[in-house]
Design an enzyme around this catalytic site. Structure first.
Site: not given
Ligand code: GBH
Length: 484
Positions: A145, A100, A190, A324, A395, A326
């Site tokens: 994206h 992807r 997202e 996505n 993701e 986490y």
């Molecule tokens: C995804 O975002 C994205 O689609 C991808 O591009 C990214 O690399 C991946 O996940 C990992 O983050 O640092 O405390 O300010 C997930 C959402 C957006 C969560 C940015 C973390 C930063 C929090 N992410 N966010 S902070």
């Protein structure tokens, strides 16, 4: 290297003893496919090469004083613009079923005119796609994206209703260019992340974030129908959206409603209009924002309405649920939430407090704690709320610091894949699993600090050398054996 490999193998096997022996025997069905993901700005580099114009992220990463960790930029990143053959070799090494990646809007349409297509940009994606197809690796493509072309952002970006048509025109161009070979399309990655979290870009919370959401949903749905009407018969592909959500766990029983509210504002804001039977915003958003707006003296709700035609257009406009995921957070609501957030704002509309307890397993990223049980609960919730849609995990992954010996990432995948199997056992229709990420890349505001790669990238070497981490060997085995 060899010794490290055996240590990892030993650790992996030791996790599967005792009560987990049952899990050791578990197998994914053959119709679940495994891949890895990236996005254009995070890996490509060549930010101003061969006719590409700037995106918001080029501008943000060049802003002084710096807004990105250590003033990092994506100017060169992993230099995938020049390293596409090596990238495909890595996919091959791991035995990925698919990859992807995303297309850079301003690389394809530097002036935003659909008639002014940048040949060099097209040639890069053609080379990448054709190289993948040589080895039977299926391309899955994200159309957008986060990297909004700068000149469109200057006109308001996704807050401007015209963005809907600009996006649809761009989507048509990429369907036309690559649709003969690309059969899985993700319209927008997202949307909520862009509309609410990237606050440097979209401010005026409580107003602009909802306008942004409205336009992204309309842009997505119209791009979906462009494919249905103009390309589906010829190419037979699938088109869907990618949403992201944490799992929100009530801190205690009395917080069940608070956790549900949070999930509706975060995931439901986008999922309900597309995947519910009734369509439209979730009722809690409509009621809450209307009531708050009235109390704040606005003559109408800050949440823009959809017309009945728009509700119908958006409803059902996705061939699958792209997710996505986490991590998780605890949620509560008590008197301390009054005045906690600026008013009006999106956070104030939700009116809850979230946090991650210190006892949860930490990673290098402050926002990401290891909570596989939350993945299980979120998959179940999507199955129950939206009629068990075909689910693509677009993701999932774990950040670490530098180094090849990434045991935490190996265990992360093992735990989250087991949680996914638990939900599949209960009936969830998961069809696709995407590890984030194929390689280390520019992690937005965190620059190169948080590393998500299965492959390590040496950002100090001119060629951006890629080296497999231990997790590569683990994931390769999962793909080969279909076992966790
Ligand atoms: C995804 O975002 C994205 O689609 C991808 O591009 C990214 O690399 C991946 O996940 C990992 O983050 O640092 O405390 O300010 C997930 C959402 C957006 C969560 C940015 C973390 C930063 C929090 N992410 N966010 S902070």
């Amino acid at each position: 290297m060899v010794i490290k490999y055996w240590i990892v193998l030993y650790l992996v096997l030791s996790l599967t003893t005792g009560e987990q022996i049952k899990q050791f025997r578990r197998k994914f069905s053959d119709n679940i496919i495994f891949g890895a993901g990236t996005s254009a700005y995070q890996i490509e580099g060549a930010w101003n090469k061969d006719g590409k114009t700037e995106s918001v992220w080029d501008r943000l990463s060049h802003t002084k004083p710096c807004v990105i960790h250590n003033c990092h930029t994506g100017d060169i990143a992993a230099d995938s613009y020049n390293n596409y053959e090596r990238d495909v070799q890595m996919m091959k090494e791991m035995g990925l079923d698919f990859y992807r990646f995303s297309i850079s809007w301003s690389r394809i349409l530097p002036t935003n005119s659909p008639d002014d297509i940048n040949k060099a940009g097209v040639s890069y994606y053609n080379k990448l796609i054709n190289e993948m197809l040589k080895y039977n690796i299926t391309p899955m493509v994200t159309i957008h994206h986060f990297d909004v072309p700068l000149q469109l952002e200057a006109l308001g970006g996704w807050v401007n209703p015209k963005m809907v048509d600009w996006f649809v025109n761009y989507a048509r161009v990429v369907y036309e260019l690559f649709g003969d070979r690309v059969k899985t399309w993700f319209t927008i990655n997202e949307p909520r992340e862009y509309c609410t979290q990237m606050s440097e870009i979209v401010n005026k919370s409580g107003v602009n974030d909802y306008l942004c959401a409205r336009h992204m949903l309309l842009g997505h749905a119209k791009a979906y129908y462009v494919y249905q009407n103009e390309f589906k018969a010829k190419y037979g592909g699938k088109v869907g959206i990618v949403l992201n959500s944490l799992w929100y766990e009530p801190e205690s029983e009395k917080d069940a409603e608070a956790a549900e509210d949070k999930l509706q504002f975060e995931l439901g804001q986008y999922a309900h209009p597309i995947f519910s039977k009734t369509g439209d915003w979730p009722s809690v958003l409509k009621d809450r924002i209307a009531a708050k707006s009235a109390a704040q003296g606005f003559s109408e709700s800050r949440l823009p309405e959809f017309t009945p035609e728009e509700v119908e257009l958006i409803k059902g406009s996705s061939d699958f649920f792209g997710l996505n995921h986490y991590t998780s957070a605890l949620v509560y609501r008590n008197n301390s939430v009054k005045g906690f957030y600026p008013s009006p704002s999106y956070e104030d509309d939700i009116g809850v407090i979230t946090y991650q307890p210190e006892t949860w397993e930490k990673t290098i990223a402050t926002w990401l704690k290891v909570t596989p049980w939350g993945f299980y609960k979120l998959l179940n919730k999507i199955r129950e709320d939206y009629g068990n849609p075909p689910l693509y995990v677009t993701e999932n992954g774990c950040p670490t610091g530098p180094g090849l010996f990434d045991t935490q990432r190996v265990f992360f995948y093992k735990k989250y894949l087991n949680a996914m199997l638990d939900s599949i056992d209960e009936g969830s229709d998961v069809r696709v699993y995407t590890a984030w990420s194929l390689m280390d890349n520019f992690e937005w505001f965190m620059g190169y600090h948080d590393k998500f790669g299965l492959y390590e990238v040496d950002f100090n070497s001119p060629t951006r050398t890629r080296t497999p981490r231990a997790s590569v060997f683990y994931y390769k085995k999962v793909i080969k054996t279909r076992r966790v």
